[in-house]
Design a protein around this motif. Structure first.
Motif, PDB file in Angstrom:
ATOM      1  N   GLY A  11      63.874  35.487  12.264  1.00 36.67           N
ATOM      2  CA  GLY A  11      64.703  35.684  13.452  1.00 36.67           C
ATOM      3  C   GLY A  11      64.313  36.904  14.257  1.00 36.67           C
ATOM      4  N   ARG A  12      63.435  37.746  13.695  1.00 38.84           N
ATOM      5  CA  ARG A  12      63.047  38.983  14.376  1.00 38.84           C
ATOM      6  C   ARG A  12      62.456  38.691  15.763  1.00 38.84           C
ATOM      7  NH1 ARG A  12      60.375  43.951  12.307  1.00 38.84           N
ATOM      8  NH2 ARG A  12      61.622  43.602  10.423  1.00 38.84           N
ATOM      9  N   ASP A  13      61.676  37.620  15.853  1.00 42.11           N
ATOM     10  CA  ASP A  13      61.015  37.300  17.116  1.00 42.11           C
ATOM     11  C   ASP A  13      62.044  37.004  18.213  1.00 42.11           C
ATOM     12  OD1 ASP A  13      58.585  37.008  18.536  1.00 42.11           O
ATOM     13  OD2 ASP A  13      58.826  34.839  18.515  1.00 42.11           O
ATOM     14  N   ASP A  29      55.889  45.845   9.046  1.00 52.44           N
ATOM     15  CA  ASP A  29      56.689  45.891   7.820  1.00 52.44           C
ATOM     16  C   ASP A  29      56.836  44.503   7.205  1.00 52.44           C
ATOM     17  OD1 ASP A  29      58.234  45.147  10.059  1.00 52.44           O
ATOM     18  OD2 ASP A  29      60.098  45.725   9.057  1.00 52.44           O
ATOM     19  N   LEU A  30      56.974  43.462   8.043  1.00 51.06           N
ATOM     20  CA  LEU A  30      57.094  42.111   7.519  1.00 51.06           C
ATOM     21  C   LEU A  30      55.776  41.656   6.894  1.00 51.06           C
ATOM     22  CD1 LEU A  30      59.195  40.185  10.196  1.00 51.06           C
ATOM     23  CD2 LEU A  30      59.950  41.542   8.231  1.00 51.06           C
ATOM     24  N   ARG A  31      54.656  41.995   7.525  1.00 53.40           N
ATOM     25  CA  ARG A  31      53.365  41.603   6.973  1.00 53.40           C
ATOM     26  C   ARG A  31      53.166  42.206   5.583  1.00 53.40           C
ATOM     27  NH1 ARG A  31      48.811  43.981   6.194  1.00 53.40           N
ATOM     28  NH2 ARG A  31      49.410  45.850   7.360  1.00 53.40           N
ATOM     29  N   GLN A  32      53.452  43.473   5.448  1.00 53.97           N
ATOM     30  CA  GLN A  32      53.269  44.127   4.156  1.00 53.97           C
ATOM     31  C   GLN A  32      54.222  43.560   3.109  1.00 53.97           C
ATOM     32  OE1 GLN A  32      53.620  48.351   4.810  1.00 53.97           O
ATOM     33  NE2 GLN A  32      51.739  48.463   6.034  1.00 53.97           N
ATOM     34  N   ALA A  33      55.465  43.284   3.515  1.00 58.39           N
ATOM     35  CA  ALA A  33      56.433  42.715   2.569  1.00 58.39           C
ATOM     36  C   ALA A  33      56.019  41.314   2.134  1.00 58.39           C
ATOM     37  CB  ALA A  33      57.824  42.684   3.208  1.00 58.39           C
ATOM     38  N   LEU A  34      55.484  40.521   3.065  1.00 57.22           N
ATOM     39  CA  LEU A  34      55.038  39.173   2.736  1.00 57.22           C
ATOM     40  C   LEU A  34      53.860  39.215   1.773  1.00 57.22           C
ATOM     41  CD1 LEU A  34      55.261  36.095   3.301  1.00 57.22           C
ATOM     42  CD2 LEU A  34      53.599  36.438   5.143  1.00 57.22           C
ATOM     43  N   GLU A  35      52.904  40.096   2.021  1.00 58.52           N
ATOM     44  CA  GLU A  35      51.752  40.210   1.128  1.00 58.52           C
ATOM     45  C   GLU A  35      52.196  40.569  -0.284  1.00 58.52           C
ATOM     46  OE1 GLU A  35      48.596  41.714   4.576  1.00 58.52           O
ATOM     47  OE2 GLU A  35      49.456  43.149   3.142  1.00 58.52           O
ATOM     48  N   LEU A  70      48.898  38.610  25.520  1.00 65.19           N
ATOM     49  CA  LEU A  70      50.211  39.042  25.052  1.00 65.19           C
ATOM     50  C   LEU A  70      50.113  40.514  24.681  1.00 65.19           C
ATOM     51  CD1 LEU A  70      51.106  36.062  22.662  1.00 65.19           C
ATOM     52  CD2 LEU A  70      51.499  36.256  25.119  1.00 65.19           C
ATOM     53  N   SER A  71      51.159  41.269  24.963  1.00 66.89           N
ATOM     54  CA  SER A  71      51.085  42.704  24.727  1.00 66.89           C
ATOM     55  C   SER A  71      52.406  43.324  24.289  1.00 66.89           C
ATOM     56  CB  SER A  71      50.595  43.419  25.993  1.00 66.89           C
ATOM     57  OG  SER A  71      51.460  43.158  27.094  1.00 66.89           O
ATOM     58  N   ALA A  72      53.421  42.515  24.019  1.00 69.68           N
ATOM     59  CA  ALA A  72      54.736  43.065  23.699  1.00 69.68           C
ATOM     60  C   ALA A  72      54.762  43.764  22.342  1.00 69.68           C
ATOM     61  CB  ALA A  72      55.793  41.958  23.728  1.00 69.68           C
ATOM     62  N   LEU A  73      53.888  43.352  21.422  1.00 73.30           N
ATOM     63  CA  LEU A  73      53.849  43.923  20.080  1.00 73.30           C
ATOM     64  C   LEU A  73      52.467  44.491  19.798  1.00 73.30           C
ATOM     65  CD1 LEU A  73      55.638  41.028  18.150  1.00 73.30           C
ATOM     66  CD2 LEU A  73      56.661  43.203  18.856  1.00 73.30           C
ATOM     67  N   PRO A  74      52.354  45.570  19.021  1.00 68.38           N
ATOM     68  CA  PRO A  74      51.037  46.110  18.679  1.00 68.38           C
ATOM     69  C   PRO A  74      50.124  45.075  18.028  1.00 68.38           C
ATOM     70  CG  PRO A  74      52.754  47.685  18.102  1.00 68.38           C
ATOM     71  CD  PRO A  74      53.456  46.415  18.507  1.00 68.38           C
ATOM     72  N   ALA A  75      50.682  44.180  17.226  1.00 68.48           N
ATOM     73  CA  ALA A  75      49.873  43.169  16.532  1.00 68.48           C
ATOM     74  C   ALA A  75      49.231  42.183  17.495  1.00 68.48           C
ATOM     75  CB  ALA A  75      50.735  42.417  15.518  1.00 68.48           C
ATOM     76  N   HIS A  76      49.738  42.102  18.720  1.00 70.06           N
ATOM     77  CA  HIS A  76      49.164  41.158  19.675  1.00 70.06           C
ATOM     78  C   HIS A  76      47.733  41.535  20.053  1.00 70.06           C
ATOM     79  CE1 HIS A  76      53.358  39.630  21.122  1.00 70.06           C
ATOM     80  NE2 HIS A  76      52.846  38.869  20.179  1.00 70.06           N
ATOM     81  N   ALA A  77      47.371  42.805  19.948  1.00 70.42           N
ATOM     82  CA  ALA A  77      45.998  43.209  20.267  1.00 70.42           C
ATOM     83  C   ALA A  77      45.016  42.487  19.344  1.00 70.42           C
ATOM     84  CB  ALA A  77      45.847  44.725  20.140  1.00 70.42           C
ATOM     85  N   THR A  78      45.343  42.446  18.062  1.00 68.01           N
ATOM     86  CA  THR A  78      44.508  41.704  17.113  1.00 68.01           C
ATOM     87  C   THR A  78      44.584  40.214  17.378  1.00 68.01           C
ATOM     88  OG1 THR A  78      44.747  43.381  15.390  1.00 68.01           O
ATOM     89  CG2 THR A  78      44.168  41.162  14.667  1.00 68.01           C
ATOM     90  N   GLU A  79      45.778  39.723  17.623  1.00 64.26           N
ATOM     91  CA  GLU A  79      45.977  38.284  17.816  1.00 64.26           C
ATOM     92  C   GLU A  79      45.194  37.765  19.016  1.00 64.26           C
ATOM     93  OE1 GLU A  79      49.972  35.902  18.660  1.00 64.26           O
ATOM     94  OE2 GLU A  79      49.936  36.844  16.675  1.00 64.26           O
ATOM     95  N   MET A  80      45.115  38.537  20.076  1.00 65.35           N
ATOM     96  CA  MET A  80      44.373  38.108  21.259  1.00 65.35           C
ATOM     97  C   MET A  80      42.875  38.046  20.979  1.00 65.35           C
ATOM     98  SD  MET A  80      46.599  37.385  23.573  1.00 65.35           S
ATOM     99  CE  MET A  80      47.390  36.662  22.126  1.00 65.35           C
ATOM    100  N   ARG A  81      42.368  38.997  20.221  1.00 60.17           N
ATOM    101  CA  ARG A  81      40.943  38.996  19.909  1.00 60.17           C
ATOM    102  C   ARG A  81      40.598  37.911  18.905  1.00 60.17           C
ATOM    103  NH1 ARG A  81      42.726  43.301  22.029  1.00 60.17           N
ATOM    104  NH2 ARG A  81      41.385  44.709  23.260  1.00 60.17           N
ATOM    105  N   VAL A 105      53.790  37.804  10.503  1.00 60.01           N
ATOM    106  CA  VAL A 105      52.685  38.761  10.372  1.00 60.01           C
ATOM    107  C   VAL A 105      52.509  39.595  11.641  1.00 60.01           C
ATOM    108  CG1 VAL A 105      51.451  37.413   8.638  1.00 60.01           C
ATOM    109  CG2 VAL A 105      50.973  37.006  11.057  1.00 60.01           C
ATOM    110  N   GLN A 106      53.395  39.421  12.613  1.00 64.02           N
ATOM    111  CA  GLN A 106      53.295  40.174  13.863  1.00 64.02           C
ATOM    112  C   GLN A 106      54.011  41.520  13.800  1.00 64.02           C
ATOM    113  OE1 GLN A 106      54.762  37.427  16.819  1.00 64.02           O
ATOM    114  NE2 GLN A 106      52.699  36.782  17.403  1.00 64.02           N
ATOM    115  N   HIS A 107      54.758  41.748  12.743  1.00 64.81           N
ATOM    116  CA  HIS A 107      55.457  43.016  12.558  1.00 64.81           C
ATOM    117  C   HIS A 107      54.932  43.652  11.270  1.00 64.81           C
ATOM    118  CE1 HIS A 107      58.407  41.968  15.717  1.00 64.81           C
ATOM    119  NE2 HIS A 107      58.266  40.742  15.236  1.00 64.81           N
TER     120      HIS A 107
END
Length: 390
Positions: A217-219, A347-353, A77-88, A343-345
């Motif tokens: 709903g962002r996804d 700003d959302l990850r930081q707000a959730l934390e 998956l590559s649509a979002l920057p966070a996918h690089a981490t998710e794939m690994r 956690v894929q976006h």
């Protein structure tokens, strides 16, 4: 001379059988969208063994076997920057189950190393052109078996993503404490780079549900991310089997009538959904997720990287921790339902934390509980037992 030759080659032949069995097992590792973005190379030839020695910083030994983990860029998956981490992380889960499977068959890892950032990106001669190196391991035959192959096989094959309702009874604190500890399974255990937290207080789960209602709903409203997600939707069991990846609508939404299935298929079409999102349909989908969290979730499992800027080794260790945790939860009769959208976006990850007071850089959050009904199995690629010889 013939008997001596047969004796010298017996361990390699045994390793080939063990590797085939281990890859078949590891193929059932969890991955985002069931995309299965991994590949395995057996470094068996003299030049390949020399490469393995260079990567590991050792002189190749005649009593060792060498394997390498690859990221298959054709499947990632590559649509979002966070996918690089998710794939690994997904590849790390696969790698951990593979190495546990080999250890259970008498081949224990003696050394493993990830490449530098430049080496990861560099092509490896003889590999499929779309693969990049993630980790190399040396394994040696041992008569010490510390994990029951049958028990490991049962846990891996019974592991499910259960997206339906969970029973309301509280989670056993002793089980949660056990899940929070690193696995004692053989092989290179994940480094102490991952934090594990459990959220079981009702008000905190309700806060997370509210967060999902506000942001999940962002996804659906992100055109590129949803187009990629949609490409992994399978419209029937036969369609899923023919592709060997992705997930069906019942796996996402539960049993559907033919009319509901058709309506859902139309509404989730990227072009149609984009228009519906202008009318707020993505918020309706988020509300459904929030209701499931609020009404049917006895606990949440959260994992984070201790380092705010995790490297490749950290990501693979994160995947290993997810794999160990999920298998232990399965053996305890529990199921997981990852909710990665929050956690894929960044700003959302930081707000959730901040909202939940989470420690570490969150990369995994999941519902945790005893499902009212077992989740259906997902399909795997037909070549899931294959490994690339080099």
């Amino acid at each position: 001379m013939q008997p001596t030759d047969e004796k010298e080659h017996a361990p390699a032949e045994e390793f080939g059988a063990a590797l085939t069995a281990a890859t078949a097992l590891a193929a059932h590792a969890p991955s985002s969208h069931n995309c299965q973005p991994w590949g395995i190379v057996r470094l068996a030839s003299a030049p390949a063994r020399a490469v393995a020695g260079d990567v590991l910083g050792i002189e190749p030994r005649p009593d060792e076997e060498y394997v390498a983990l690859a990221l298959d860029h054709a499947r990632e998956l590559s649509a979002l920057p966070a996918h690089a981490t998710e794939m690994r992380v997904s590849c790390g889960a696969y790698w951990r189950i593979l190495l546990r499977g080999l250890a259970a068959r008498g081949w224990c890892t003696t050394r493993a190393r990830t490449p530098s950032a430049d080496a990861e990106a560099a092509p490896v001669p003889g590999w499929p052109h779309q693969w990049s190196l993630l980790c190399t391991a040396a394994l040696r035959r041992t008569t010490s078996f510390r994990e029951d192959p049958a028990q490991l096989h049962s846990a891996v094959r019974n592991r499910r993503t259960c997206r339906g309702p969970y029973r309301s009874e509280p989670l056993d604190p002793a089980v949660l404490t056990s899940l929070g500890r690193a696995s004692e399974a053989p092989g290179p255990a994940p480094a102490d780079v991952v934090t594990v937290q459990h959220i079981t207080r009702h008000q905190h789960i309700a806060q997370f549900a509210d967060f999902c209602a506000e942001h999940a709903g962002r996804d659906f409203s992100h055109p590129e991310a949803w187009r990629e997600t949609h490409s992994f939707l399978r419209w029937s069991s036969a369609h899923a089997r023919s592709r060997g990846d992705g997930f069906t609508l019942p796996q996402l939404f539960g049993p559907l009538s033919p009319l509901q299935r058709l309506r859902t298929r139309v509404f989730l079409n990227p072009g149609v959904l984009r228009s519906l999102c202008h009318l707020g349909y993505h918020r309706r989908l988020a509300d459904g997720m929030a209701t499931l969290v609020r009404d049917s979730t006895p606990g949440l499992s959260v994992m984070g990287f201790a380092d705010s800027r995790p490297g490749l080794a950290d990501m693979l260790a994160g995947g290993a921790r997810v794999a160990d945790y999920w298998l232990a939860a399965t053996e305890a009769g529990l199921a997981l339902h990852p909710l990665s959208v929050v956690v894929q976006h960044e700003d959302l990850r930081q707000a959730l934390e901040e909202r939940l007071g989470l420690s570490g850089r969150t990369f995994f959050i999941s519902r945790l509980g005893s499902p009212e009904a077992p989740g259906p199995p997902t399909v795997r690629r037909r070549d899931s037992t294959a490994h690339h010889p080099l």
